[in-house]
Motif scaffolding. Sequence first.
Motif, mmCIF file in Angstrom:
data_model
loop_
_atom_site.group_PDB
_atom_site.id
_atom_site.type_symbol
_atom_site.label_atom_id
_atom_site.label_comp_id
_atom_site.label_asym_id
_atom_site.label_seq_id
_atom_site.Cartn_x
_atom_site.Cartn_y
_atom_site.Cartn_z
ATOM 1 N N GLY A 101 0.810 -1.213 0.000
ATOM 2 C CA GLY A 101 0.000 0.000 0.000
ATOM 3 C C GLY A 101 0.841 1.260 0.000
ATOM 4 O O GLY A 101 2.048 1.224 0.244
ATOM 5 N N ARG A 102 0.185 2.362 -0.285
ATOM 6 C CA ARG A 102 0.868 3.653 -0.384
ATOM 7 C C ARG A 102 1.569 4.071 0.900
ATOM 8 O O ARG A 102 2.581 4.751 0.867
ATOM 9 N N MET A 103 1.004 3.673 2.029
ATOM 10 C CA MET A 103 1.587 4.087 3.298
ATOM 11 C C MET A 103 2.671 3.121 3.778
ATOM 12 O O MET A 103 3.287 3.355 4.810
ATOM 13 N N GLY A 104 2.886 2.042 3.057
ATOM 14 C CA GLY A 104 3.937 1.108 3.402
ATOM 15 C C GLY A 104 3.730 0.384 4.717
ATOM 16 O O GLY A 104 4.696 0.082 5.422
ATOM 17 N N PHE A 105 2.483 0.071 5.031
ATOM 18 C CA PHE A 105 2.209 -0.678 6.259
ATOM 19 C C PHE A 105 2.650 -2.128 6.103
ATOM 20 O O PHE A 105 2.648 -2.665 4.988
ATOM 21 N N PRO A 106 2.957 -2.786 7.223
ATOM 22 C CA PRO A 106 3.200 -4.226 7.157
ATOM 23 C C PRO A 106 1.983 -4.925 6.544
ATOM 24 O O PRO A 106 0.832 -4.543 6.802
ATOM 25 N N ALA A 107 2.239 -5.940 5.743
ATOM 26 C CA ALA A 107 1.154 -6.626 5.041
ATOM 27 C C ALA A 107 0.102 -7.165 6.011
ATOM 28 O O ALA A 107 -1.099 -7.090 5.728
ATOM 29 N N ARG A 108 0.523 -7.688 7.156
ATOM 30 C CA ARG A 108 -0.458 -8.234 8.114
ATOM 31 C C ARG A 108 -1.364 -7.123 8.643
ATOM 32 O O ARG A 108 -2.560 -7.343 8.848
ATOM 33 N N THR A 109 -0.832 -5.934 8.840
ATOM 34 C CA THR A 109 -1.649 -4.803 9.280
ATOM 35 C C THR A 109 -2.702 -4.473 8.226
ATOM 36 O O THR A 109 -3.876 -4.244 8.547
ATOM 37 N N VAL A 110 -2.297 -4.460 6.977
ATOM 38 C CA VAL A 110 -3.226 -4.179 5.875
ATOM 39 C C VAL A 110 -4.291 -5.270 5.800
ATOM 40 O O VAL A 110 -5.484 -4.987 5.625
ATOM 41 N N ALA A 111 -3.883 -6.506 5.957
ATOM 42 C CA ALA A 111 -4.842 -7.605 5.933
ATOM 43 C C ALA A 111 -5.838 -7.488 7.080
ATOM 44 O O ALA A 111 -7.024 -7.806 6.916
ATOM 45 N N ASN A 112 -5.375 -7.013 8.226
ATOM 46 C CA ASN A 112 -6.289 -6.815 9.350
ATOM 47 C C ASN A 112 -7.290 -5.698 9.069
ATOM 48 O O ASN A 112 -8.419 -5.730 9.564
ATOM 49 N N MET A 113 -6.889 -4.709 8.274
ATOM 50 C CA MET A 113 -7.848 -3.679 7.852
ATOM 51 C C MET A 113 -8.962 -4.327 7.029
ATOM 52 O O MET A 113 -10.146 -4.027 7.229
ATOM 53 N N ALA A 114 -8.585 -5.211 6.105
ATOM 54 C CA ALA A 114 -9.579 -5.921 5.292
ATOM 55 C C ALA A 114 -10.483 -6.774 6.177
ATOM 56 O O ALA A 114 -11.707 -6.782 6.015
ATOM 57 N N LEU A 115 -9.875 -7.482 7.119
ATOM 58 C CA LEU A 115 -10.625 -8.334 8.028
ATOM 59 C C LEU A 115 -11.600 -7.508 8.859
ATOM 60 O O LEU A 115 -12.762 -7.889 9.041
ATOM 61 N N GLY A 116 -11.140 -6.358 9.334
ATOM 62 C CA GLY A 116 -12.015 -5.473 10.098
ATOM 63 C C GLY A 116 -13.160 -4.939 9.266
ATOM 64 O O GLY A 116 -14.319 -4.953 9.704
ATOM 65 N N ASP A 117 -12.857 -4.474 8.053
ATOM 66 C CA ASP A 117 -13.924 -3.957 7.181
ATOM 67 C C ASP A 117 -14.950 -5.041 6.871
ATOM 68 O O ASP A 117 -16.156 -4.796 6.935
ATOM 69 N N LEU A 118 -14.482 -6.218 6.507
ATOM 70 C CA LEU A 118 -15.395 -7.299 6.162
ATOM 71 C C LEU A 118 -16.302 -7.651 7.335
ATOM 72 O O LEU A 118 -17.511 -7.821 7.176
ATOM 73 N N THR A 119 -15.748 -7.695 8.523
ATOM 74 C CA THR A 119 -16.512 -8.090 9.698
ATOM 75 C C THR A 119 -17.443 -6.979 10.180
ATOM 76 O O THR A 119 -18.632 -7.216 10.414
ATOM 77 N N VAL A 120 -16.926 -5.790 10.314
ATOM 78 C CA VAL A 120 -17.739 -4.688 10.835
ATOM 79 C C VAL A 120 -18.822 -4.302 9.830
ATOM 80 O O VAL A 120 -19.982 -4.079 10.214
ATOM 81 N N HIS A 121 -18.485 -4.236 8.555
ATOM 82 C CA HIS A 121 -19.514 -3.887 7.569
ATOM 83 C C HIS A 121 -20.549 -4.993 7.403
ATOM 84 O O HIS A 121 -21.714 -4.709 7.097
ATOM 85 N N ALA A 122 -20.177 -6.251 7.606
ATOM 86 C CA ALA A 122 -21.178 -7.321 7.601
ATOM 87 C C ALA A 122 -22.166 -7.099 8.744
ATOM 88 O O ALA A 122 -23.382 -7.262 8.575
ATOM 89 N N TRP A 123 -21.653 -6.692 9.912
ATOM 90 C CA TRP A 123 -22.536 -6.358 11.032
ATOM 91 C C TRP A 123 -23.429 -5.180 10.657
ATOM 92 O O TRP A 123 -24.634 -5.208 10.922
ATOM 93 N N ASP A 124 -22.835 -4.140 10.047
ATOM 94 C CA ASP A 124 -23.623 -2.975 9.627
ATOM 95 C C ASP A 124 -24.792 -3.405 8.746
ATOM 96 O O ASP A 124 -25.935 -2.973 8.952
#
Length: 188
Positions: A101-124
């Motif tokens: 990603g543009r901000m150069g985050f560790p890949a696992r951190t970026v994957a956790n963003m995806a995991l969070g979005d998928l889970t929280v937005h599914a709840w939404d």
Amino acid sequence: MTKPISELLDAAARRAVPVVRGITEDQLADPTPCAEYDVRTLTDHLIQVLINFQKLAAKQESDFGAEPHYMDGDWRSRFADEADALVAAWAAPGAEEGTTGRMGFPARTVANMALGDLTVHAWDLARATGQDFTPDPAVVEEIEPALAELAPMAHKGGVYGEPVEVGQDASAFDRVLGLTGRDPHWRP
């Protein structure tokens, strides 16, 4: 031992896909816990999220700023297909290594963003459409500390709403919801 992110994404997708499949056409204009999104625009956004995080797993550029247009045709199957592709992308050799990603985050951190979005937005979406949703406990265990670490930047950037106080006896998932600016007791 830390689970591979692809296994956690698969667990989250198995909970999210039925929610999206359960959305009826007459619910698309209904409000969601994300005040800026109705059910249609949130589902469209979530499909875009799945696609962009596939690219990030492959260390490619993504474009979260583009306006999504994925709600034509069989969008329910498209969501399921993109969720499967997300899991496969993060299961690929090297996906969890290095930065992305543009901000150069560790890949696992970026994957956790995806995991969070998928889970929280599914709840939404579940909450907005009157469906039941219980996230996978291993997913919540992974995203709670990861999203807490990202929260200051996410709040500053407007990615999360203002935190919602949930109380000390709240469940781990309710703490995640509150952290991301959601009232766990929200109802349409």
